[in-house]
Design a protein around this motif. Structure first.
Motif, mmCIF file in Angstrom:
data_model
loop_
_atom_site.group_PDB
_atom_site.id
_atom_site.type_symbol
_atom_site.label_atom_id
_atom_site.label_comp_id
_atom_site.label_asym_id
_atom_site.label_seq_id
_atom_site.Cartn_x
_atom_site.Cartn_y
_atom_site.Cartn_z
ATOM 1 N N LEU A 28 0.841 -1.390 0.086
ATOM 2 C CA LEU A 28 0.071 0.067 0.114
ATOM 3 C C LEU A 28 0.672 1.246 -0.001
ATOM 4 O O LEU A 28 0.623 2.231 -0.868
ATOM 5 C CB LEU A 28 -0.942 -0.047 1.282
ATOM 6 C CG LEU A 28 -1.917 1.230 1.304
ATOM 7 C CD1 LEU A 28 -2.719 1.445 0.025
ATOM 8 C CD2 LEU A 28 -2.865 0.993 2.828
ATOM 9 N N PHE A 71 1.283 4.220 -2.921
ATOM 10 C CA PHE A 71 0.998 5.744 -2.452
ATOM 11 C C PHE A 71 2.188 6.445 -2.787
ATOM 12 O O PHE A 71 2.210 7.641 -3.533
ATOM 13 C CB PHE A 71 0.844 5.897 -0.866
ATOM 14 C CG PHE A 71 0.777 7.314 -0.567
ATOM 15 C CD1 PHE A 71 -0.437 8.096 -0.707
ATOM 16 C CD2 PHE A 71 1.930 7.895 0.213
ATOM 17 C CE1 PHE A 71 -0.318 9.369 0.002
ATOM 18 C CE2 PHE A 71 1.981 9.161 0.672
ATOM 19 C CZ PHE A 71 0.910 9.916 0.459
ATOM 20 N N THR A 73 -4.667 7.796 -4.119
ATOM 21 C CA THR A 73 -3.681 6.498 -3.657
ATOM 22 C C THR A 73 -3.873 6.112 -2.308
ATOM 23 O O THR A 73 -3.038 5.366 -1.759
ATOM 24 C CB THR A 73 -2.460 6.558 -4.529
ATOM 25 O OG1 THR A 73 -1.487 7.506 -3.768
ATOM 26 C CG2 THR A 73 -2.328 6.351 -5.611
ATOM 27 N N GLY A 74 -4.891 6.634 -1.459
ATOM 28 C CA GLY A 74 -5.121 6.281 -0.038
ATOM 29 C C GLY A 74 -4.735 7.166 0.924
ATOM 30 O O GLY A 74 -4.808 7.088 2.065
ATOM 31 N N PRO A 87 -0.952 6.497 4.036
ATOM 32 C CA PRO A 87 -2.133 5.461 4.546
ATOM 33 C C PRO A 87 -1.587 5.034 5.955
ATOM 34 O O PRO A 87 -2.529 4.452 6.857
ATOM 35 C CB PRO A 87 -1.893 4.253 3.410
ATOM 36 C CG PRO A 87 -1.724 4.888 2.336
ATOM 37 C CD PRO A 87 -0.726 6.207 2.696
#
Length: 128
Positions: A16, A20, A89-90, A114
């Motif tokens: 993740l 990002f 992208t979070g 994130p």
């Protein structure tokens, strides 16, 4: 020459974090250089200057209160693109792109990644 050898933030999800940071840092000309050992990711231009790592002690990563990593942007459009890519992208907004009063011509934007780490991008060139 800068005063830092590197800066590092923690992550609990390397995949993740990779999505990002790959997106948010690309407008600034900063790319993923590869893995950093088996702990995480290394970013920079020619050398690993920014690391995104799982904590080596095995504990969960958590953001530092009051800590911010600032990235240099080549222009104001790159600051805007950094912010948009990070949100897509979070990331979450910690300060929309715009003028900042601390330094003449300062233009910056803030995000939380994130994992909750606070980052920003700044351009110090006058508006064209």
């Amino acid at each position: 020459m800068g005063i830092f050898t590197h800066n590092c933030v923690g992550t609990n999800d390397v995949d993740l974090a990779a999505r990002f940071y790959d997106a948010a840092l690309a407008p600034l000309g900063i790319v993923r250089l590869g893995d950093f050992l088996d702990q995480g990711l290394a970013y920079g231009n020619r050398a690993a200057e920014f690391l995104v790592l799982r904590p080596i002690d095995g504990s969960a990563a958590d953001p530092g209160n009051g800590a911010t990593i600032g990235f240099k942007a080549p222009n104001r459009a790159a600051v805007d693109a950094f912010h948009l890519a990070g949100l897509a992208t979070g990331g979450s907004d910690e300060g929309a792109p715009g003028p900042r009063g601390a330094v003449p011509n300062a233009y910056g934007a803030y995000l939380r990644d994130p994992d909750g780490n606070k980052i920003c991008a700044y351009c110090f060139k006058p508006e064209t």
